[in-house]
Scaffold this motif. Sequence first.
Motif, PDB file in Angstrom:
ATOM      1  N   ALA A  70      20.015 -25.675 -19.105  1.00 55.56           N
ATOM      2  CA  ALA A  70      19.839 -26.696 -20.146  1.00 55.56           C
ATOM      3  C   ALA A  70      19.219 -27.976 -19.591  1.00 55.56           C
ATOM      4  CB  ALA A  70      21.173 -27.007 -20.812  1.00 55.56           C
ATOM      5  N   VAL A  71      19.178 -28.122 -18.266  1.00 54.76           N
ATOM      6  CA  VAL A  71      18.526 -29.281 -17.644  1.00 54.76           C
ATOM      7  C   VAL A  71      17.014 -29.216 -17.856  1.00 54.76           C
ATOM      8  CG1 VAL A  71      18.030 -30.374 -15.413  1.00 54.76           C
ATOM      9  CG2 VAL A  71      20.371 -29.695 -15.982  1.00 54.76           C
ATOM     10  N   LEU A  72      16.463 -28.005 -17.914  1.00 58.20           N
ATOM     11  CA  LEU A  72      15.025 -27.832 -18.155  1.00 58.20           C
ATOM     12  C   LEU A  72      14.734 -28.199 -19.598  1.00 58.20           C
ATOM     13  CD1 LEU A  72      14.475 -24.463 -16.270  1.00 58.20           C
ATOM     14  CD2 LEU A  72      14.223 -26.802 -15.396  1.00 58.20           C
ATOM     15  N   ASN A  73      13.728 -29.029 -19.800  1.00 54.53           N
ATOM     16  CA  ASN A  73      13.422 -29.578 -21.121  1.00 54.53           C
ATOM     17  C   ASN A  73      12.033 -29.126 -21.563  1.00 54.53           C
ATOM     18  OD1 ASN A  73      13.580 -31.146 -23.416  1.00 54.53           O
ATOM     19  ND2 ASN A  73      13.047 -33.045 -22.376  1.00 54.53           N
ATOM     20  N   GLY A  74      11.941 -27.908 -22.044  1.00 52.58           N
ATOM     21  CA  GLY A  74      10.648 -27.374 -22.457  1.00 52.58           C
ATOM     22  C   GLY A  74      10.049 -26.475 -21.389  1.00 52.58           C
ATOM     23  N   THR A  75       8.812 -26.098 -21.612  1.00 52.47           N
ATOM     24  CA  THR A  75       8.146 -25.163 -20.716  1.00 52.47           C
ATOM     25  C   THR A  75       7.296 -25.898 -19.682  1.00 52.47           C
ATOM     26  OG1 THR A  75       6.308 -24.955 -22.249  1.00 52.47           O
ATOM     27  CG2 THR A  75       8.061 -23.335 -22.457  1.00 52.47           C
ATOM     28  N   PRO A  76       7.142 -25.288 -18.514  1.00 51.39           N
ATOM     29  CA  PRO A  76       6.295 -25.906 -17.490  1.00 51.39           C
ATOM     30  C   PRO A  76       4.817 -25.780 -17.867  1.00 51.39           C
ATOM     31  CG  PRO A  76       7.083 -23.773 -16.726  1.00 51.39           C
ATOM     32  CD  PRO A  76       7.743 -24.036 -18.047  1.00 51.39           C
ATOM     33  N   THR A  77       4.010 -26.684 -17.306  1.00 49.37           N
ATOM     34  CA  THR A  77       2.560 -26.637 -17.517  1.00 49.37           C
ATOM     35  C   THR A  77       1.856 -26.747 -16.166  1.00 49.37           C
ATOM     36  OG1 THR A  77       2.444 -29.029 -17.839  1.00 49.37           O
ATOM     37  CG2 THR A  77       2.670 -27.683 -19.817  1.00 49.37           C
ATOM     38  N   ILE A  78       0.637 -26.260 -16.126  1.00 50.22           N
ATOM     39  CA  ILE A  78      -0.192 -26.354 -14.927  1.00 50.22           C
ATOM     40  C   ILE A  78      -1.086 -27.568 -15.063  1.00 50.22           C
ATOM     41  CG2 ILE A  78      -2.001 -25.238 -13.557  1.00 50.22           C
ATOM     42  CD1 ILE A  78      -0.857 -22.533 -14.666  1.00 50.22           C
ATOM     43  N   SER A  79      -1.134 -28.384 -14.015  1.00 50.09           N
ATOM     44  CA  SER A  79      -2.004 -29.547 -13.971  1.00 50.09           C
ATOM     45  C   SER A  79      -2.725 -29.524 -12.622  1.00 50.09           C
ATOM     46  CB  SER A  79      -1.194 -30.829 -14.137  1.00 50.09           C
ATOM     47  OG  SER A  79      -2.042 -31.958 -14.020  1.00 50.09           O
ATOM     48  N   GLY A  80      -3.926 -28.972 -12.600  1.00 49.79           N
ATOM     49  CA  GLY A  80      -4.658 -28.845 -11.346  1.00 49.79           C
ATOM     50  C   GLY A  80      -3.923 -27.932 -10.392  1.00 49.79           C
ATOM     51  N   SER A  81      -3.500 -28.471  -9.254  1.00 55.72           N
ATOM     52  CA  SER A  81      -2.780 -27.696  -8.232  1.00 55.72           C
ATOM     53  C   SER A  81      -1.280 -27.975  -8.264  1.00 55.72           C
ATOM     54  CB  SER A  81      -3.336 -28.033  -6.850  1.00 55.72           C
ATOM     55  OG  SER A  81      -4.691 -27.668  -6.765  1.00 55.72           O
ATOM     56  N   SER A  82      -0.788 -28.404  -9.405  1.00 57.56           N
ATOM     57  CA  SER A  82       0.640 -28.697  -9.557  1.00 57.56           C
ATOM     58  C   SER A  82       1.196 -28.000 -10.791  1.00 57.56           C
ATOM     59  CB  SER A  82       0.868 -30.206  -9.714  1.00 57.56           C
ATOM     60  OG  SER A  82       0.511 -30.907  -8.561  1.00 57.56           O
ATOM     61  N   VAL A  83       2.507 -27.781 -10.767  1.00 50.63           N
ATOM     62  CA  VAL A  83       3.242 -27.317 -11.937  1.00 50.63           C
ATOM     63  C   VAL A  83       4.150 -28.463 -12.354  1.00 50.63           C
ATOM     64  CG1 VAL A  83       4.948 -25.682 -12.812  1.00 50.63           C
ATOM     65  CG2 VAL A  83       3.155 -24.884 -11.246  1.00 50.63           C
ATOM     66  N   LEU A  84       4.098 -28.827 -13.622  1.00 48.35           N
ATOM     67  CA  LEU A  84       4.916 -29.920 -14.156  1.00 48.35           C
ATOM     68  C   LEU A  84       6.015 -29.354 -15.037  1.00 48.35           C
ATOM     69  CD1 LEU A  84       2.032 -32.352 -15.177  1.00 48.35           C
ATOM     70  CD2 LEU A  84       3.261 -32.238 -13.001  1.00 48.35           C
ATOM     71  N   GLN A  85       7.245 -29.760 -14.786  1.00 48.28           N
ATOM     72  CA  GLN A  85       8.387 -29.290 -15.564  1.00 48.28           C
ATOM     73  C   GLN A  85       9.217 -30.471 -16.038  1.00 48.28           C
ATOM     74  OE1 GLN A  85       9.808 -26.054 -16.556  1.00 48.28           O
ATOM     75  NE2 GLN A  85      10.839 -27.609 -17.787  1.00 48.28           N
ATOM     76  N   PRO A  86       9.240 -30.732 -17.360  1.00 43.32           N
ATOM     77  CA  PRO A  86      10.128 -31.773 -17.874  1.00 43.32           C
ATOM     78  C   PRO A  86      11.594 -31.353 -17.698  1.00 43.32           C
ATOM     79  CG  PRO A  86       8.471 -31.150 -19.507  1.00 43.32           C
ATOM     80  CD  PRO A  86       8.416 -30.145 -18.418  1.00 43.32           C
ATOM     81  N   PHE A  87      12.446 -32.326 -17.385  1.00 50.03           N
ATOM     82  CA  PHE A  87      13.873 -32.051 -17.297  1.00 50.03           C
ATOM     83  C   PHE A  87      14.640 -33.284 -17.756  1.00 50.03           C
ATOM     84  CE2 PHE A  87      12.684 -33.737 -13.202  1.00 50.03           C
ATOM     85  CZ  PHE A  87      13.760 -34.483 -12.759  1.00 50.03           C
ATOM     86  N   HIS A  88      15.901 -33.059 -18.136  1.00 56.03           N
ATOM     87  CA  HIS A  88      16.719 -34.145 -18.671  1.00 56.03           C
ATOM     88  C   HIS A  88      18.194 -33.797 -18.497  1.00 56.03           C
ATOM     89  CE1 HIS A  88      17.150 -32.162 -22.910  1.00 56.03           C
ATOM     90  NE2 HIS A  88      17.204 -31.285 -21.944  1.00 56.03           N
ATOM     91  N   ALA A  89      19.034 -34.698 -18.902  1.00 48.23           N
ATOM     92  CA  ALA A  89      20.486 -34.481 -18.974  1.00 48.23           C
ATOM     93  C   ALA A  89      21.083 -34.136 -17.610  1.00 48.23           C
ATOM     94  CB  ALA A  89      20.812 -33.442 -20.032  1.00 48.23           C
ATOM     95  N   GLY A  90      21.888 -33.110 -17.577  1.00 47.14           N
ATOM     96  CA  GLY A  90      22.676 -32.761 -16.400  1.00 47.14           C
ATOM     97  C   GLY A  90      24.043 -33.413 -16.504  1.00 47.14           C
ATOM     98  N   LEU A  91      24.972 -32.873 -15.746  1.00 45.93           N
ATOM     99  CA  LEU A  91      26.341 -33.381 -15.787  1.00 45.93           C
ATOM    100  C   LEU A  91      26.623 -34.259 -14.576  1.00 45.93           C
ATOM    101  CD1 LEU A  91      28.226 -30.155 -16.928  1.00 45.93           C
ATOM    102  CD2 LEU A  91      27.375 -32.050 -18.326  1.00 45.93           C
TER     103      LEU A  91
END
Length: 103
Positions: free
Chosen positions: A52-73
């Motif tokens: 549930a910490v992962l917030n949506g799907t990852p995307t490719i940006s050039g030579s990087s993978v971007l993953q939004p995340f939020h929350a956590g306990l």
Amino acid sequence: MSSLRSAWPAKDPEEALVAEFYYANEVQAGETITGMSVSCSVLSGVDPDPAAVLNGTPTISGSSVLQPFHAGLDGVNYRLRCVATFSSGRILVRAASLPVRMA
């Protein structure tokens, strides 16, 4: 958040950030990221649903993978892990710990 390191500074449970899994130093000429998978698990502490910490799907940006995340306990240390597949068939993995602490 900047490029992924082996460990990040603590984040507050209310913060929403983006993890960058940086592969530019390993990309070979003409090679691109063609697929990725990001997961979140608990290193220490208790969270019955670390994904549930992962917030949506990852995307490719050039030579990087971007993953939004939020929350956590509060008090839990998470591990974010990215498996990237390249056009050459190579697979590279990046991972880092993420402590969550109330500010």
